[in-house]
Scaffold this motif. Structure first.
Motif, PDB file in Angstrom:
ATOM      1  N   SER A  72      32.795  -3.667 -11.949  1.00 51.84           N
ATOM      2  CA  SER A  72      31.794  -3.165 -11.016  1.00 51.84           C
ATOM      3  C   SER A  72      30.983  -4.330 -10.454  1.00 51.84           C
ATOM      4  CB  SER A  72      30.867  -2.176 -11.720  1.00 51.84           C
ATOM      5  OG  SER A  72      30.108  -2.858 -12.701  1.00 51.84           O
ATOM      6  N   GLU A  73      30.135  -4.020  -9.489  1.00 50.48           N
ATOM      7  CA  GLU A  73      29.285  -5.045  -8.879  1.00 50.48           C
ATOM      8  C   GLU A  73      28.382  -5.698  -9.928  1.00 50.48           C
ATOM      9  OE1 GLU A  73      28.977  -6.174  -5.673  1.00 50.48           O
ATOM     10  OE2 GLU A  73      30.758  -5.025  -5.124  1.00 50.48           O
ATOM     11  N   GLU A  74      27.822  -4.900 -10.826  1.00 52.82           N
ATOM     12  CA  GLU A  74      26.938  -5.430 -11.866  1.00 52.82           C
ATOM     13  C   GLU A  74      27.686  -6.385 -12.794  1.00 52.82           C
ATOM     14  OE1 GLU A  74      25.288  -2.109 -13.889  1.00 52.82           O
ATOM     15  OE2 GLU A  74      24.220  -1.362 -12.136  1.00 52.82           O
ATOM     16  N   GLN A  77      28.253  -9.696 -11.061  1.00 48.99           N
ATOM     17  CA  GLN A  77      27.047 -10.507 -10.989  1.00 48.99           C
ATOM     18  C   GLN A  77      26.718 -11.110 -12.350  1.00 48.99           C
ATOM     19  OE1 GLN A  77      24.076  -7.926  -9.384  1.00 48.99           O
ATOM     20  NE2 GLN A  77      24.894  -7.995  -7.301  1.00 48.99           N
ATOM     21  N   SER A  82      34.576 -14.519  -9.520  1.00 52.06           N
ATOM     22  CA  SER A  82      35.228 -13.558  -8.627  1.00 52.06           C
ATOM     23  C   SER A  82      36.227 -12.746  -9.432  1.00 52.06           C
ATOM     24  CB  SER A  82      35.947 -14.294  -7.487  1.00 52.06           C
ATOM     25  OG  SER A  82      37.101 -14.936  -7.984  1.00 52.06           O
ATOM     26  N   TYR A  83      36.693 -11.696  -8.842  1.00 49.94           N
ATOM     27  CA  TYR A  83      37.632 -10.810  -9.533  1.00 49.94           C
ATOM     28  C   TYR A  83      38.898 -11.578  -9.911  1.00 49.94           C
ATOM     29  CZ  TYR A  83      40.877  -6.969 -10.333  1.00 49.94           C
ATOM     30  OH  TYR A  83      41.809  -6.135 -10.877  1.00 49.94           O
TER      31      TYR A  83
END
Length: 96
Positions: A72-74, A77, A82-83
């Motif tokens: 997820s975005e959290e 962060q 990066s993914y």
């Protein structure tokens, strides 16, 4: 003396019954074939509908699995990677 053939001996009512029974035994094929074609078309439509539903369920499942695997975005962060970097890091940690 004159011989009478079996067809001449039968009364007309028997001939009518024989004609009616023969049409019951050997029905015309055109209506049966038409009924078969209609039933087959209905089955093909139902099959196509079920295949569409199956494909939709498969796509929904694939999308859900992808969402579960992707961070997820959290998480991104928090990790700061990066993914693709995260995937490479996980692969390298498994190889060790």
């Amino acid at each position: 003396m004159q011989k009478i053939s079996p067809t001449q001996k039968r009364p007309q009512a028997i001939d009518r019954i024989a004609a009616a029974v023969s049409s019951l035994i050997f029905p015309p094929l055109a209506p049966l074939y038409q009924a078969f074609i209609e039933q087959k078309a209905g089955i093909n439509e139902k099959r196509a509908e079920l295949l569409r539903k199956l494909e939709n369920v498969r796509n929904d499942g694939y999308a859900a699995a992808t969402r579960l695997l992707a961070p997820s975005e959290e998480q991104l962060q928090t990790i700061g990677l990066s993914y693709f970097e995260l995937i490479n890091k996980q692969r390298s940690s498994k190889d060790e």
